[in-house]
Design an enzyme around this catalytic site. Structure first.
Site, PDB file in Angstrom:
ATOM      1  N   VAL B  12       6.464  -0.296  14.916  1.00  0.00           N
ATOM      2  CA  VAL B  12       7.057  -1.234  13.655  1.00  0.00           C
ATOM      3  C   VAL B  12       5.794  -1.366  12.920  1.00  0.00           C
ATOM      4  CG1 VAL B  12       7.859  -3.408  12.824  1.00  0.00           C
ATOM      5  CG2 VAL B  12       8.568  -2.600  15.153  1.00  0.00           C
ATOM      6  N   LYS B 100      11.700 -11.567  15.947  1.00  0.00           N
ATOM      7  CA  LYS B 100      12.315 -12.627  16.295  1.00  0.00           C
ATOM      8  C   LYS B 100      12.413 -13.555  17.179  1.00  0.00           C
ATOM      9  CE  LYS B 100      13.501  -8.970  18.203  1.00  0.00           C
ATOM     10  NZ  LYS B 100      13.540  -7.567  18.332  1.00  0.00           N
ATOM     11  N   GLY B 129      17.540  -5.680  12.020  1.00  0.00           N
ATOM     12  CA  GLY B 129      16.228  -3.935  11.223  1.00  0.00           C
ATOM     13  C   GLY B 129      16.129  -3.801  10.336  1.00  0.00           C
ATOM     14  N   ILE B 131      18.483  -3.512   8.223  1.00  0.00           N
ATOM     15  CA  ILE B 131      19.759  -4.297   7.009  1.00  0.00           C
ATOM     16  C   ILE B 131      19.433  -5.052   6.508  1.00  0.00           C
ATOM     17  CG2 ILE B 131      22.353  -4.640   7.427  1.00  0.00           C
ATOM     18  CD1 ILE B 131      22.559  -4.144   9.892  1.00  0.00           C
ATOM     19  N   GLY B 182      15.306   6.271  25.366  1.00  0.00           N
ATOM     20  CA  GLY B 182      14.439   5.110  24.593  1.00  0.00           C
ATOM     21  C   GLY B 182      14.957   4.003  23.993  1.00  0.00           C
ATOM     22  N   GLU B 185      14.906  -0.753  27.263  1.00  0.00           N
ATOM     23  CA  GLU B 185      13.804  -1.088  27.999  1.00  0.00           C
ATOM     24  C   GLU B 185      13.455  -0.589  29.606  1.00  0.00           C
ATOM     25  OE1 GLU B 185      10.807  -2.127  26.212  1.00  0.00           O
ATOM     26  OE2 GLU B 185      11.817  -2.259  24.360  1.00  0.00           O
ATOM     27  N   ASP B 196      18.011 -11.155  23.481  1.00  0.00           N
ATOM     28  CA  ASP B 196      17.778 -10.799  22.177  1.00  0.00           C
ATOM     29  C   ASP B 196      18.630 -11.176  21.114  1.00  0.00           C
ATOM     30  OD1 ASP B 196      16.326  -8.761  20.010  1.00  0.00           O
ATOM     31  OD2 ASP B 196      18.393  -8.220  19.958  1.00  0.00           O
ATOM     32  N   LYS B 200      18.258 -13.658  17.636  1.00  0.00           N
ATOM     33  CA  LYS B 200      18.852 -13.474  15.740  1.00  0.00           C
ATOM     34  C   LYS B 200      20.114 -14.452  15.842  1.00  0.00           C
ATOM     35  CE  LYS B 200      17.806  -8.836  17.091  1.00  0.00           C
ATOM     36  NZ  LYS B 200      17.828  -6.766  17.219  1.00  0.00           N
ATOM     37  N   GLY B 298      14.462   0.037  15.456  1.00  0.00           N
ATOM     38  CA  GLY B 298      13.435   1.807  15.242  1.00  0.00           C
ATOM     39  C   GLY B 298      12.476   1.180  13.717  1.00  0.00           C
TER      40      GLY B 298
END
Lengths: 403, 403
Positions: B12, B100, B129, B131, B182, B185, B196, B200, B298
């Protein structure tokens, strides 16, 4: 204390009054100040309205009241609405509107006037009803070079097309049903001829690319030529027919904006947007594609967007910096004739003759097709090339295909 | 001149550097000032980076440079990232993050610290991401009483489920493919166990309902129990299985937040969100349902959101007012046990016994089902009632059904 005046007590205006008062506690908490509905300007009488104390007939009462900070214009059209908007801005009041005609035609001038007076002119509700679109494009996607913005911008036509696709109704029957359900006006031309979508893509294009685009610069085609045969052929190819407004940035920095029906593949999520819902897709260099979906019209969804703007204006009583674009002009737009895209063609011809003219194409099928009918999707080409190749054939309909 | 420092030159962080410099002309025009990347803090060496002159190893260089206005934290985790965020805010610098974990755990404290220092703490990139979600909910939908926010918040699990549905891969094979591509993980537990998505939905719930929600207050279930049999049964019923994070406001003002797989009907547009895409749906009293869709992860999509926040912070060097919520606490959340919903049940039982226990149910079918297997969707009921009724049966899986 922030005082609001609403101009026009129609569907949207009454919705704004309702949302402002119903959610006043949470709204005041967000603004950290009290937002009060002080006036509603309408020439008609509404003796039974819960807001009857607010009604005045004369706009100059609002104009001359220094305690009014925010004016909500929900009159519609571009005559009285234009005059009152100008006078409100001149008087140092922020103006919020859902009026796409006014913004598409006079947006640049009104934004300049607002800027010169240090107030806001906000119009989130003018595109996509309640769907947050204008602020996300102008703020959240500000890091992107945007390539394109396109969308299903008119709920009436999307309802008609959905009923044709889902229930097999003819265009005429689906239109009558939409009128019976209150989704289409008695005179439906602004919707079905694409003019409503045209105004909205003008606004989206200006926000995305920074130049004013006038409605008369945007070639506009509605859905009146779409038949059940087209809907069936599209379905057989895994596609749906939708009316899109598109604004594309060309390599030389100009804007290609137009409104027309398109075939859209089922893998594109916008193909699944049904009934009166709207959706807008934005393409940028960093974000890729992002889509915004929701109710594109209606009393409360539109009021939601208007009151969101009221809250924003109330929190920032000095002008917001985020809405601004450069003036329009003849050099701003280019014709869609130069776009290279695939085309859906329905007509009468032999498949060999089609192959001879077009090379490889994708032939489509439908049950019950009359003898001699042919339907196919071409390789990408300009409209001019398409029309040249189609000269020998008898053609019933051609429709653009979204890549 | 606005000077930016990036902490952490990973996926990032390097994307932020790329977008900031690639689109610097248009960004500077929007801010009406020059935005300059002054430092990148990373303990590693990047001699071939185009930004090699910016690298420093010691955060205190950034902390003590009064010319640095904005710090972008893309370190991840909640140890060093927490320390550097605190120190940057204390030094009067606005902080932007995609982290996050940090926001879900320390968001309230960091927002308070930012407020006390008159600077911004922004984290649009922490959910969805690229959005735009956080700003639309907090600003554009501010007029609404929100009832619920839910979404497909994790791209890895959505990719795995899409491959199970589309290609008939088993969970294990789809996970391996995601790792090879990819998208997952080497240790995939944070994704496939739902952690995750949990972080969020904590952030989304706090934005929507105004109280901090801690990850340990959110019952979290991943997708590891989903089998191809479940995917097939759902498909036969016109539904798809998706991992959802949900936060629902209950009647007494508390928040019911949880993460779990759900069956979603094909008529809900979120069911068509495939591969690594994310989508968030917001339900409010005025807007109805609005959905935001795009790339949830991404390098460049996430950088798009981070740089959008950088632009916003640069335009308003004093603190923005829009992000704020109240502290968390034991009284904030309630268990999802009280929710009344339909349930998907797969197990071994006779249909008569199922009918005797549940009354009318919707039986589902799949080809190749072993003898004795039964699958059905119940009428709406609480989980407790469901479990009571299921006691006599041998159950293989139960999954919630989104209404």
């Amino acid at each position: 204390m922030v005082n609001v005046a609403i101009l026009g007590y129609g569907v949207v205006g009454s919705g704004v009054a309702e949302v402002l008062t119903k959610n006043s506690d949470s709204i005041s908490r967000k603004v950290d100040d009290f937002i009060t509905l002080k006036y509603i300007v309408d020439v008609r009488e509404f003796p039974d309205s819960p807001f009857s104390e607010c009604f005045v007939k004369d706009f100059s009462v609002v104009e001359n009241d220094p305690d009014v900070n925010i004016v909500v214009e929900t009159i519609g059209g571009a005559t009285i609405a234009l005059e009152f908007t100008r006078r409100a801005l001149m008087a140092g009041k922020s103006v919020i509107t859902s009026n796409k005609e006014l913004v598409a035609t006079y947006g640049y001038d009104l934004l300049q006037l607002a800027k010169s007076k240090g107030v806001s002119y906000l119009f989130e509700a003018s595109v996509g009803g309640g769907i947050p679109i204008i602020r996300p494009i102008s703020q959240c996607l500000a890091a992107n070079q945007l390539y394109e913005v396109y969308g299903i911008l008119n709920g009436t036509t999307n309802y008609i097309l959905t009923r044709m696709i889902r229930a097999g109704l003819s265009f005429e029957t689906a239109l009558k049903e939409a009128q019976a359900n209150g989704y289409a006006e008695r005179d439906p031309s602004a919707d079905i001829e694409g003019h409503d979508a045209c105004r909205k893509i003008c606004i989206l294009g200006a926000i995305a690319f920074g130049r004013h685009i006038y409605p008369n610069q945007v070639p506009t085609e509605g859905i009146t030529k779409i038949t059940l045969a087209d809907v069936d052929y599209a379905d057989g190819a895994g596609k749906k027919i939708k009316l899109l407004g598109r604004a594309i940035r060309t390599e030389d920095g100009r804007i290609c904006a137009y409104v027309a029906p398109h075939l859209i593949g089922n893998e594109n999520p916008i193909s699944g947007v049904e009934d009166v819902f709207n959706a807008v897709t934005v393409r940028g260099d960093a974000i890729g594609d992002a889509m915004f979906y929701g109710r594109g019209a209606g009393k409360l969804p539109t009021a939601s967007a208007v009151v969101g703007d009221v809250i924003d204006a109330a929190k920032h009583m000095k002008a917001k910096k985020y809405l601004d674009w450069a003036p329009g002009g003849d050099d701003v737009t280019v014709s869609p004739d130069g776009l290279v895209m695939s085309w859906y063609v329905r007509g009468n011809a032999g498949t060999d003759a089609v192959r001879a003219a077009f090379g490889e194409v994708e032939f489509l099928a439908r049950s019950g097709a009359p003898a001699g009918e042919v339907c196919f999707i071409t390789k990408p080409m300009k409209q001019e090339t398409l029309e040249e190749k189609l000269k020998p054939f008898h053609i019933s309909n051609i429709i653009r295909v979204l890549d």
